[in-house]
Design a protein around this motif. Structure first.
Motif, mmCIF file in Angstrom:
data_model
loop_
_atom_site.group_PDB
_atom_site.id
_atom_site.type_symbol
_atom_site.label_atom_id
_atom_site.label_comp_id
_atom_site.label_asym_id
_atom_site.label_seq_id
_atom_site.Cartn_x
_atom_site.Cartn_y
_atom_site.Cartn_z
ATOM 1 N N CYS A 41 -10.405 26.666 -14.183
ATOM 2 C CA CYS A 41 -11.155 26.572 -15.427
ATOM 3 C C CYS A 41 -10.901 27.766 -16.338
ATOM 4 C CB CYS A 41 -12.647 26.450 -15.143
ATOM 5 S SG CYS A 41 -13.118 24.847 -14.496
ATOM 6 N N VAL A 42 -10.737 28.958 -15.766
ATOM 7 C CA VAL A 42 -10.484 30.147 -16.578
ATOM 8 C C VAL A 42 -9.186 29.997 -17.355
ATOM 9 C CG1 VAL A 42 -9.824 32.584 -16.409
ATOM 10 C CG2 VAL A 42 -11.865 31.768 -15.261
ATOM 11 N N THR A 43 -8.133 29.558 -16.687
ATOM 12 C CA THR A 43 -6.864 29.411 -17.402
ATOM 13 C C THR A 43 -6.881 28.203 -18.332
ATOM 14 O OG1 THR A 43 -5.933 28.210 -15.534
ATOM 15 C CG2 THR A 43 -5.504 30.570 -15.644
ATOM 16 N N GLY A 44 -7.599 27.165 -17.953
ATOM 17 C CA GLY A 44 -7.655 25.980 -18.803
ATOM 18 C C GLY A 44 -8.469 26.199 -20.062
ATOM 19 N N ARG A 51 -3.561 28.938 -27.352
ATOM 20 C CA ARG A 51 -2.533 27.905 -27.325
ATOM 21 C C ARG A 51 -2.688 26.938 -28.492
ATOM 22 N NH1 ARG A 51 -1.951 27.067 -20.784
ATOM 23 N NH2 ARG A 51 -0.961 29.074 -20.461
ATOM 24 N N LEU A 52 -3.922 26.662 -28.889
ATOM 25 C CA LEU A 52 -4.140 25.848 -30.091
ATOM 26 C C LEU A 52 -3.673 26.593 -31.342
ATOM 27 C CD1 LEU A 52 -7.579 24.096 -29.537
ATOM 28 C CD2 LEU A 52 -5.318 23.064 -29.621
ATOM 29 N N VAL A 93 5.531 25.747 -26.713
ATOM 30 C CA VAL A 93 4.179 25.568 -27.247
ATOM 31 C C VAL A 93 3.552 24.271 -26.746
ATOM 32 C CG1 VAL A 93 2.865 25.169 -29.372
ATOM 33 C CG2 VAL A 93 4.543 27.014 -29.271
ATOM 34 N N TRP A 94 4.289 23.184 -26.755
ATOM 35 C CA TRP A 94 3.701 21.913 -26.317
ATOM 36 C C TRP A 94 3.517 21.846 -24.807
ATOM 37 C CZ3 TRP A 94 0.952 20.144 -29.824
ATOM 38 C CH2 TRP A 94 1.359 20.175 -31.145
ATOM 39 N N LEU A 95 4.347 22.548 -24.036
ATOM 40 C CA LEU A 95 4.102 22.631 -22.596
ATOM 41 C C LEU A 95 2.872 23.490 -22.299
ATOM 42 C CD1 LEU A 95 7.657 22.853 -21.000
ATOM 43 C CD2 LEU A 95 6.009 20.975 -20.863
ATOM 44 N N SER A 100 -2.686 23.417 -20.393
ATOM 45 C CA SER A 100 -4.125 23.649 -20.555
ATOM 46 C C SER A 100 -4.920 22.360 -20.390
ATOM 47 C CB SER A 100 -4.420 24.264 -21.927
ATOM 48 O OG SER A 100 -4.035 25.611 -21.942
ATOM 49 N N LEU A 101 -4.434 21.272 -20.952
ATOM 50 C CA LEU A 101 -5.150 20.005 -20.823
ATOM 51 C C LEU A 101 -5.193 19.534 -19.374
ATOM 52 C CD1 LEU A 101 -3.842 18.096 -23.967
ATOM 53 C CD2 LEU A 101 -6.108 19.087 -23.618
ATOM 54 N N ILE A 102 -4.096 19.678 -18.666
ATOM 55 C CA ILE A 102 -4.081 19.285 -17.249
ATOM 56 C C ILE A 102 -5.013 20.149 -16.427
ATOM 57 C CG2 ILE A 102 -2.599 19.226 -15.198
ATOM 58 C CD1 ILE A 102 -0.343 18.289 -17.086
ATOM 59 N N GLN A 103 -5.066 21.452 -16.720
ATOM 60 C CA GLN A 103 -5.973 22.334 -15.983
ATOM 61 C C GLN A 103 -7.440 22.025 -16.278
ATOM 62 O OE1 GLN A 103 -4.612 26.279 -16.812
ATOM 63 N NE2 GLN A 103 -3.124 26.217 -15.153
#
Length: 109
Positions: A41-44, A51-52, A93-95, A100-103
């Motif tokens: 959760c911290v990294t996500g 990242r946005l 950038v997109w990776l 983040s979305l996967i995390q």
């Protein structure tokens, strides 16, 4: 630690004082699972604003704003503007966004 608990490498934790769910082994497995969930959760959630920002700057740079490209190149020091190979910056950038979305999904699972 979670691996060692699941493999039974700590036999003294297998004793039961009451019901089976009250063993020290089960409690420590739960603690370790919660710590791993927090790390995801911290990294996500924690890195998602930056990242946005990178995705926003990339979209602005794609529409012709030179200042956005320069600020994005300053953030990612490995990117050289003179070569202008967009696919490398797009991929990174997109990776980052996908990661983040996967995390975030893994944090709620």
């Amino acid at each position: 630690m979670l691996f060692l608990l699941l493999c039974g490498a700590v036999p003294w934790m297998n004793h039961v004082d009451g019901p089976d769910n009250d063993s020290p082994k089960k409690r420590w497995i739960e603690y370790d699972s919660q710590v791993l969930n927090a790390l995801f959760c911290v990294t996500g959630f924690g890195l998602f604003p930056w990242r946005l920002r990178d995705a926003y700057l990339l979209c602005r740079a794609r529409t012709g704003h030179e200042v956005a490209l320069r600020s994005l190149a300053a953030i990612h020091e490995w990117y050289v503007i003179e070569f202008a190979r967009w696919w490398t910056l797009d991929t990174v950038v997109w990776l980052y966004i996908a990661n983040s979305l996967i995390q975030v999904v893994m944090g709620f699972a």
